[in-house]
Design a protein around this motif. Structure first.
Motif, PDB file in Angstrom:
ATOM      1  N   ILE A   1       8.047   3.188  -6.678  1.00 43.36           N
ATOM      2  CA  ILE A   1       9.045   2.273  -5.828  1.00 43.36           C
ATOM      3  C   ILE A   1       9.308   3.031  -4.463  1.00 43.36           C
ATOM      4  O   ILE A   1       9.232   2.158  -3.574  1.00 43.36           O
ATOM      5  CB  ILE A   1      10.087   2.267  -6.751  1.00 43.36           C
ATOM      6  CG1 ILE A   1      10.105   1.712  -8.133  1.00 43.36           C
ATOM      7  CG2 ILE A   1      11.156   1.723  -6.031  1.00 43.36           C
ATOM      8  CD1 ILE A   1      11.371   1.711  -8.839  1.00 43.36           C
ATOM      9  N   ILE A   2       9.543   4.105  -4.434  1.00 38.98           N
ATOM     10  CA  ILE A   2      10.016   4.641  -3.303  1.00 38.98           C
ATOM     11  C   ILE A   2       8.857   5.475  -2.598  1.00 38.98           C
ATOM     12  O   ILE A   2       8.175   6.492  -3.167  1.00 38.98           O
ATOM     13  CB  ILE A   2      11.132   5.810  -3.293  1.00 38.98           C
ATOM     14  CG1 ILE A   2      12.500   4.962  -4.174  1.00 38.98           C
ATOM     15  CG2 ILE A   2      11.579   6.208  -2.165  1.00 38.98           C
ATOM     16  CD1 ILE A   2      13.505   5.973  -4.460  1.00 38.98           C
ATOM     17  N   PRO A   3       8.170   4.966  -1.456  1.00 37.88           N
ATOM     18  CA  PRO A   3       6.979   5.814  -0.820  1.00 37.88           C
ATOM     19  C   PRO A   3       7.373   7.235  -0.699  1.00 37.88           C
ATOM     20  O   PRO A   3       8.361   7.611  -0.185  1.00 37.88           O
ATOM     21  CB  PRO A   3       7.140   5.129   0.444  1.00 37.88           C
ATOM     22  CG  PRO A   3       7.574   3.953   0.248  1.00 37.88           C
ATOM     23  CD  PRO A   3       8.820   3.982  -0.626  1.00 37.88           C
ATOM     24  N   TYR A   4       6.387   8.025  -1.125  1.00 36.45           N
ATOM     25  CA  TYR A   4       6.277   9.575  -1.020  1.00 36.45           C
ATOM     26  C   TYR A   4       7.293  10.244  -1.854  1.00 36.45           C
ATOM     27  O   TYR A   4       7.484  11.253  -1.828  1.00 36.45           O
ATOM     28  CB  TYR A   4       6.261  10.073   0.526  1.00 36.45           C
ATOM     29  CG  TYR A   4       5.393   9.370   1.479  1.00 36.45           C
ATOM     30  CD1 TYR A   4       4.009   9.275   1.323  1.00 36.45           C
ATOM     31  CD2 TYR A   4       5.993   8.323   2.427  1.00 36.45           C
ATOM     32  CE1 TYR A   4       3.134   8.656   2.221  1.00 36.45           C
ATOM     33  CE2 TYR A   4       5.105   7.631   2.921  1.00 36.45           C
ATOM     34  CZ  TYR A   4       3.744   7.788   3.117  1.00 36.45           C
ATOM     35  OH  TYR A   4       2.878   6.944   3.692  1.00 36.45           O
ATOM     36  N   VAL A   5       8.171   9.433  -2.704  1.00 34.34           N
ATOM     37  CA  VAL A   5       9.205  10.125  -3.408  1.00 34.34           C
ATOM     38  C   VAL A   5       8.892   9.744  -5.017  1.00 34.34           C
ATOM     39  O   VAL A   5       8.620  10.656  -5.859  1.00 34.34           O
ATOM     40  CB  VAL A   5      10.601   9.552  -3.095  1.00 34.34           C
ATOM     41  CG1 VAL A   5      11.683  10.371  -4.293  1.00 34.34           C
ATOM     42  CG2 VAL A   5      11.106  10.035  -1.764  1.00 34.34           C
ATOM     43  N   TYR A   6       8.838   8.250  -5.321  1.00 31.02           N
ATOM     44  CA  TYR A   6       8.724   8.078  -6.783  1.00 31.02           C
ATOM     45  C   TYR A   6       7.887   6.921  -6.954  1.00 31.02           C
ATOM     46  O   TYR A   6       8.083   5.950  -6.157  1.00 31.02           O
ATOM     47  CB  TYR A   6      10.057   7.790  -7.389  1.00 31.02           C
ATOM     48  CG  TYR A   6       9.769   7.259  -8.820  1.00 31.02           C
ATOM     49  CD1 TYR A   6       9.571   7.907  -9.767  1.00 31.02           C
ATOM     50  CD2 TYR A   6      10.046   5.636  -8.984  1.00 31.02           C
ATOM     51  CE1 TYR A   6       9.360   7.562 -11.178  1.00 31.02           C
ATOM     52  CE2 TYR A   6       9.876   5.120 -10.194  1.00 31.02           C
ATOM     53  CZ  TYR A   6       9.574   5.902 -11.393  1.00 31.02           C
ATOM     54  OH  TYR A   6       9.339   5.523 -12.571  1.00 31.02           O
TER      55      TYR A   6
ATOM     56  N   GLY B   1       0.626  -1.095  -0.193  1.00 23.75           N
ATOM     57  CA  GLY B   1      -0.003   0.157   0.019  1.00 23.75           C
ATOM     58  C   GLY B   1       0.983   1.159  -0.185  1.00 23.75           C
ATOM     59  O   GLY B   1       0.294   2.257  -0.501  1.00 23.75           O
ATOM     60  N   ARG B   2       2.156   1.134   0.473  1.00 22.98           N
ATOM     61  CA  ARG B   2       3.120   2.222   0.380  1.00 22.98           C
ATOM     62  C   ARG B   2       3.560   2.438  -1.045  1.00 22.98           C
ATOM     63  O   ARG B   2       4.091   3.781  -1.330  1.00 22.98           O
ATOM     64  CB  ARG B   2       4.273   1.838   1.473  1.00 22.98           C
ATOM     65  CG  ARG B   2       3.584   1.792   2.990  1.00 22.98           C
ATOM     66  CD  ARG B   2       4.884   1.736   3.737  1.00 22.98           C
ATOM     67  NE  ARG B   2       4.402   1.476   5.229  1.00 22.98           N
ATOM     68  CZ  ARG B   2       4.229   0.640   5.815  1.00 22.98           C
ATOM     69  NH1 ARG B   2       4.420  -0.485   5.320  1.00 22.98           N
ATOM     70  NH2 ARG B   2       3.646   0.681   7.075  1.00 22.98           N
ATOM     71  N   SER B   3       3.826   1.584  -1.622  1.00 19.81           N
ATOM     72  CA  SER B   3       4.310   1.697  -3.330  1.00 19.81           C
ATOM     73  C   SER B   3       4.155   0.322  -3.869  1.00 19.81           C
ATOM     74  O   SER B   3       3.702  -0.554  -3.349  1.00 19.81           O
ATOM     75  CB  SER B   3       5.911   1.922  -3.454  1.00 19.81           C
ATOM     76  OG  SER B   3       6.433   0.990  -3.189  1.00 19.81           O
ATOM     77  N   ARG B   4       4.034   0.445  -5.090  1.00 21.77           N
ATOM     78  CA  ARG B   4       3.600  -0.578  -6.062  1.00 21.77           C
ATOM     79  C   ARG B   4       4.536  -1.517  -6.267  1.00 21.77           C
ATOM     80  O   ARG B   4       4.427  -2.778  -6.746  1.00 21.77           O
ATOM     81  CB  ARG B   4       3.154  -0.123  -7.466  1.00 21.77           C
ATOM     82  CG  ARG B   4       2.175   0.797  -7.381  1.00 21.77           C
ATOM     83  CD  ARG B   4       1.160   0.873  -8.683  1.00 21.77           C
ATOM     84  NE  ARG B   4       2.052   1.528  -9.517  1.00 21.77           N
ATOM     85  CZ  ARG B   4       2.106   2.908  -9.950  1.00 21.77           C
ATOM     86  NH1 ARG B   4       1.036   3.762  -9.118  1.00 21.77           N
ATOM     87  NH2 ARG B   4       2.568   3.502 -10.770  1.00 21.77           N
ATOM     88  N   HIS B   5       6.027  -1.056  -5.646  1.00 25.41           N
ATOM     89  CA  HIS B   5       7.196  -2.266  -5.965  1.00 25.41           C
ATOM     90  C   HIS B   5       8.208  -2.101  -4.577  1.00 25.41           C
ATOM     91  O   HIS B   5       9.177  -1.509  -4.899  1.00 25.41           O
ATOM     92  CB  HIS B   5       7.987  -1.904  -7.317  1.00 25.41           C
ATOM     93  CG  HIS B   5       7.187  -2.407  -8.472  1.00 25.41           C
ATOM     94  ND1 HIS B   5       7.008  -3.463  -8.925  1.00 25.41           N
ATOM     95  CD2 HIS B   5       6.569  -1.452  -9.208  1.00 25.41           C
ATOM     96  CE1 HIS B   5       6.337  -3.417  -9.962  1.00 25.41           C
ATOM     97  NE2 HIS B   5       5.833  -2.028 -10.128  1.00 25.41           N
TER      98      HIS B   5
ATOM     99  N   PRO C   1      -0.279   5.328  -5.549  1.00 22.75           N
ATOM    100  CA  PRO C   1       0.441   6.238  -6.028  1.00 22.75           C
ATOM    101  C   PRO C   1       1.797   6.242  -6.571  1.00 22.75           C
ATOM    102  O   PRO C   1       2.268   6.511  -7.575  1.00 22.75           O
ATOM    103  CB  PRO C   1      -0.332   7.708  -5.681  1.00 22.75           C
ATOM    104  CG  PRO C   1      -0.241   7.552  -4.303  1.00 22.75           C
ATOM    105  CD  PRO C   1      -0.981   5.935  -4.025  1.00 22.75           C
ATOM    106  N   TYR C   2       2.474   5.730  -5.337  1.00 26.67           N
ATOM    107  CA  TYR C   2       3.941   5.740  -5.434  1.00 26.67           C
ATOM    108  C   TYR C   2       4.531   4.382  -6.146  1.00 26.67           C
ATOM    109  O   TYR C   2       3.833   3.550  -5.910  1.00 26.67           O
ATOM    110  CB  TYR C   2       4.695   5.904  -4.186  1.00 26.67           C
ATOM    111  CG  TYR C   2       4.139   7.331  -3.537  1.00 26.67           C
ATOM    112  CD1 TYR C   2       4.849   8.412  -4.228  1.00 26.67           C
ATOM    113  CD2 TYR C   2       3.214   7.433  -2.667  1.00 26.67           C
ATOM    114  CE1 TYR C   2       4.533   9.750  -3.625  1.00 26.67           C
ATOM    115  CE2 TYR C   2       2.735   8.773  -2.309  1.00 26.67           C
ATOM    116  CZ  TYR C   2       3.321   9.891  -2.930  1.00 26.67           C
ATOM    117  OH  TYR C   2       3.206  11.008  -2.329  1.00 26.67           O
TER     118      TYR C   2
END
Length: 433
Positions: A428-433, A359-363, A425-426
């Motif tokens: 790979i990197i949560p809150y960054v990319y 849930g924090r990132s897709r990867h 929405p992120y």
């Protein structure tokens, strides 16, 4: 096999045939360049000479037939061939469970023999015996025959890619959806057949896990031995070298121990086996990923307790994210949900995780991988940027994989994928990319 199961591929990756041609030469070139640009032979990392002098050195070398001949070492080639034969023999002889892969387009499931971790233990046992009996100098030959071993691995990759491409035209072959363009160069590079095999030996999964990954660990051990010989024994080996050996050995052992997880990855389920995977598995992984250890063999770095603790923290953070994220994914794919993670169900019935690490990132597993990659380079210090090549390369590789994954999922799930990307929405990197 019918054209319905093996449709003509209409989409190119890597800029199509020109890109495939360039990368086919580029990967071996980079592997050699990292040696000739970062070694005692070259005069440093990088060589401490002017750009003009370096250009002249390169020109003189590539125009000298003797230099090209020096890339080949018959003894090193026989050593590499013996290593590959050892891996095949271990696969055949060591016991192992049979695990079914994902369902193929034919409705069948390919069976895989699971004994990569046992092969690693056997290889480590033999290596330890040689070193204990004969001393560290008995296992420095990898350091001394580096170029010849690289060349042998490239030849092996070319031979296997060519064999798999030719055999893919046989009757009843299941082709990769992206490897049947009709362009010989591109299909040879990307891999035309999905699961090329010799008997029951699946070449793709075998090469992904055994000859390259295990050799990665053995090369690092050879670099430890080289440093030990130079500094007066294993007791003098630097903390930085032990960290690199420990981090990367644990990473490899973890991957081999969790071998069944490989069979749900894109490399196995979607990609064919061509030169791209062959040269990556057999050449790039063992001879580029060991750059840090090779550098430390001739340029020792002492970290001290505080910096050692800092590097340990970075690596364990990356490993924690990597392993817990993969654990959540594998449990969920196997019908388990011990953490009661939230998910959304698509119109096709598939379920996509929307909480936990996913849930924090897709990867999120890629994020952990990147942090670990940084920890592997930090022990080399900051005197040269070359030893951080792996981090930069791996970031580019993972972003490319992420985009491939997202593109495939967008086609598969349609509007549901758009809904999912709003929930997560992120990339790979949560809150960054």
């Amino acid at each position: 096999m019918s054209s319905d199961l093996n449709p003509r591929s209409t989409h190119y990756e890597f800029l199509g045939p020109p890109g495939a041609f360039a990368i086919s030469f580029g990967v071996p070139f980079i592997t050699y360049a990292l040696y000739f640009g970062c070694s005692e032979t070259a005069g440093g990392c990088p060589p401490k000479i002017s750009l003009d002098a370096l250009s002249e050195r390169v020109l003189v070398s590539v125009t000298d037939p003797a230099w090209w001949k020096g890339l080949w070492d018959r003894e090193a080639s026989l050593i590499y061939l013996a290593w590959y034969a050892f891996c095949v023999a271990a696969w055949a002889i060591l016991p192992g469970d049979r695990v079914a892969g994902t369902t193929l387009r034919t409705g069948e499931k390919k069976q895989y023999k699971i004994n990569a971790f046992s092969t690693l233990l056997l290889a480590l046992g033999v290596t330890s015996g040689v070193i204990l009996r004969n001393g560290p100098e008995a296992f420095t030959f990898i350091y001394n025959k580096w170029v010849g071993l690289v060349s042998a691995s490239v030849v092996m990759a070319v031979v296997q890619a060519t064999y798999c491409y030719i055999s893919s035209f046989g009757k009843g072959k299941l082709l990769a959806l992206g490897g049947n363009t009709g362009n010989h160069i591109y299909d040879w590079y990307i891999g035309r057949e999905l699961n090329p095999s010799i008997g029951s030996l699946d070449l793709k999964s075998f090469n992904e896990l055994r000859p390259g990954l295990i050799l990665w660990v053995l090369i690092n051990i050879s670099m430890v031995c080289e440093q030990a010989v130079r500094l007066g024994g294993f007791g003098a080996v630097t903390d930085s070298m032990w960290l690199v050996l420990a981090f990367q050995s644990w990473y490899v052992a973890d991957g081999l121990y969790n071998e069944p997880a490989l069979f749900t990855t894109m490399d196995i389920t979607s990609d064919g086996f061509g030169f791209m995977l062959a040269v990556g598995d057999l050449t790039f992984v063992p001879f580029v990923y060991t750059l840090q250890a090779r550098y430390l063999a001739f340029h020792p770095v002492v970290l001290g307790p505080l910096r050692t603790a800092g590097v340990l923290f970075v690596n364990f953070l990356g490993y924690y994210i990597f392993r817990t994220a993969n654990g959540e994914k594998n449990d969920f794919r196997n019908g388990l949900n011990p953490k009661n993670l939230q998910f959304m169900t698509t119109a096709k019935g598939s379920k996509l995780l929307t909480s936990g690490w996913w849930g924090r990132s897709r990867h999120p597993n890629y994020f952990g991988d990147l942090i670990m990659g940084l920890a592997w380079s930090l022990p080399t210090g900051f005197e040269t940027p070359i030893t951080y090549f792996y981090v930069v390369y791996f970031a580019v590789l993972l972003i490319h994989r992420q985009r491939r994954d997202d593109e495939a999922c967008a086609k598969k799930y349609g509007e549901d994928w758009a809904k999912y990307t709003k929930l997560v929405p992120y990339r790979i990197i949560p809150y960054v990319y």
